[in-house]
Design a protein around this motif. Structure first.
Motif, mmCIF file in Angstrom:
data_model
loop_
_atom_site.group_PDB
_atom_site.id
_atom_site.type_symbol
_atom_site.label_atom_id
_atom_site.label_comp_id
_atom_site.label_asym_id
_atom_site.label_seq_id
_atom_site.Cartn_x
_atom_site.Cartn_y
_atom_site.Cartn_z
ATOM 1 N N ARG A 372 0.849 -1.177 0.000
ATOM 2 C CA ARG A 372 0.000 0.000 0.000
ATOM 3 C C ARG A 372 0.892 1.236 0.000
ATOM 4 N N ASP A 373 0.740 2.066 -1.047
ATOM 5 C CA ASP A 373 1.535 3.302 -1.169
ATOM 6 C C ASP A 373 3.030 3.018 -1.074
ATOM 7 N N GLY A 374 3.443 1.929 -1.722
ATOM 8 C CA GLY A 374 4.864 1.591 -1.760
ATOM 9 C C GLY A 374 5.400 0.935 -0.517
ATOM 10 N N GLN A 375 4.545 0.673 0.464
ATOM 11 C CA GLN A 375 4.977 0.059 1.709
ATOM 12 C C GLN A 375 4.309 -1.314 1.870
ATOM 13 N N VAL A 376 5.048 -2.266 2.418
ATOM 14 C CA VAL A 376 4.491 -3.588 2.705
ATOM 15 C C VAL A 376 3.808 -3.529 4.066
#
Length: 419
Positions: A372-376
């Motif tokens: 999500r938004d480049g974050q795991v």
């Protein structure tokens, strides 16, 4: 003077049924309209009421027999039951009752005669409901030896389970019931149990679906975070106001009706060389019953609120366990939702319920890493499966339907504003 008890009309196109169990035994007092027998049809169990008050006469058929509409199954004698009960011979001891019934060919309540099921004696304290009868067969408990804690002394599933857990260890070494043939002397056993009419019908219809439809399944997953948060926030107020618990099925049924309106082919069916489109959504919901899954229908689900849907599903689930669903409640349906997640299923390919053209399979919610938004991050995720008839529904339409459903569940505000 004896009054005949005949098999009642069972519903459109249903001409016969199987005797599931006798709720009244010869010599017992019977009130007018009191159920005396349970019949198993292709879809549901139907109780046969007594037409008059009196005393239960002789059973004209046995448990497991197939009977046609209008056939004689028993008689009701005049009287209050006291004289008949005192005149009838005393019942055999509990330990020998099953063998005596098998030897005489008399019906054994809750079983199918000599087919390997654990015999259920007819001197049980009260008539057994379908769910209790199933528990008795599964646990091998003699109901005449168990004290019921339910209404009017009736046995409950909890009573049967408690009795099974306290059975003496030596009971496991008891000889197998008549009809259960041991394959070897080393303890490997086999048991033959006659398929219920409902199970036979399920098998037939599922195979017909595979043979007639060009079935294909497509998958997606859905982030359940928003729905879980909404449920946790409002469940107490919801239950207080509506008298029913707020579950996930209400959200999914409502979201499905919106997606079906956008993708009408998923809600259609094939009749001959014509496609029938429905401007309403009659949602079939698979619920568990003692003899297998049954599929009652939520009529005009597109007109119901989430609360109305939850009330309907809760009522269906309760009456499915009690075996009191009506025939008309099982007919029709334009789309089916089956929730295998309640049993722990991670993923499956559900089979279409003809003549419908699609079925949605829900599965268990499991925390998994997602981006999500480049974050795991870890999210509660659920796999969705849509099985559909490729003769009518194209892959693009199937995927579009699932995406619309996914969007509504991940952002429940869409359900509120019909987006």
């Amino acid at each position: 003077m004896a009054t005949e008890v005949l098999v009642p009309t069972l519903g459109e196109s249903i001409t016969e049924a199987t005797v599931g169990e006798w709720l009244k035994q010869p010599g017992e007092a019977v009130a007018a309209d009191e159920p005396i027998a349970s019949l198993e049809t292709d879809k549901v169990s139907v109780e046969v009421p007594s037409p008059v008050a009196g005393v239960m006469g002789q059973h004209a058929v046995k448990v497991g027999d197939t009977v046609e509409v209008g056939a004689l199954i028993a008689t009701i004698e005049s009287g209050d039951g006291a004289a008949a009960a005192s005149a009838s011979p005393a019942p055999a001891p509990a330990a020998s009752a099953p063998q005596a019934a098998a030897a005489s060919g008399a019906p054994v309540a809750g079983g199918y005669g000599n087919h390997g099921e654990t015999p259920v004696t007819t001197n049980a304290p009260a008539a057994l409901s379908p769910s209790v009868r199933r528990a008795v067969l599964e646990h091998g408990v003699d109901p005449s030896t168990v004290k019921g804690t339910g209404k009017d002394g009736r046995l409950t599933k909890e009573d049967v389970a408690a009795a099974a857990s306290t059975k003496p260890a030596e009971a496991s070494a008891a000889p197998a019931p008549q009809g259960a043939a041991a394959a070897t002397s080393g303890g490997r056993k086999e048991e033959r149990v006659k398929m219920t009419r409902l199970r036979q019908t399920i098998a037939k219809r599922l195979k017909e679906a595979q043979n007639s439809a060009a079935m294909l399944t497509t998958f997606n997953d859905v982030d359940m975070t928003a729905v879980i948060e909404a449920r946790a926030k409002y469940k107490d107020l919801f239950e207080k106001k509506h008298g029913v618990r707020l579950g996930f099925m209400g959200f999914f049924v409502k979201a499905a009706t919106m997606a079906l309106k956008d993708i009408p082919s998923v809600n259609a069916s094939i009749e001959g060389d014509e496609i029938v489109y429905h401007d309403y959504a009659d949602i079939s919901v698979a619920v568990s019953a003692p003899n297998g899954l049954v599929v009652p229908v939520i009529r005009d689900a597109q007109e119901l609120s989430v609360a109305g849907i939850e009330k309907t599903i809760g009522d269906f689930g309760k009456r499915a366990k009690d075996g009191t669903l009506k025939m008309d409640e099982m007919k029709g349906g334009t789309f089916t939702i089956s929730n295998g997640g309640v049993f722990g299923s991670l993923m499956s390919t559900p089979i279409i319920n003809p003549p419908q053209s699609a079925v949605l399979g829900l599965h268990r919610i499991e925390e998994r890493p997602v981006v999500r938004d480049g974050q795991v991050v870890v999210r509660p995720m659920m796999y969705l499966a849509l099985s559909y008839d490729h003769r009518l529904i194209d892959g693009r339409e199937a995927v579009t339907f699932l995406v619309a459903l996914k969007n509504a569940i991940e952002d429940p505000t869409r359900i509120l504003i019909d987006l």
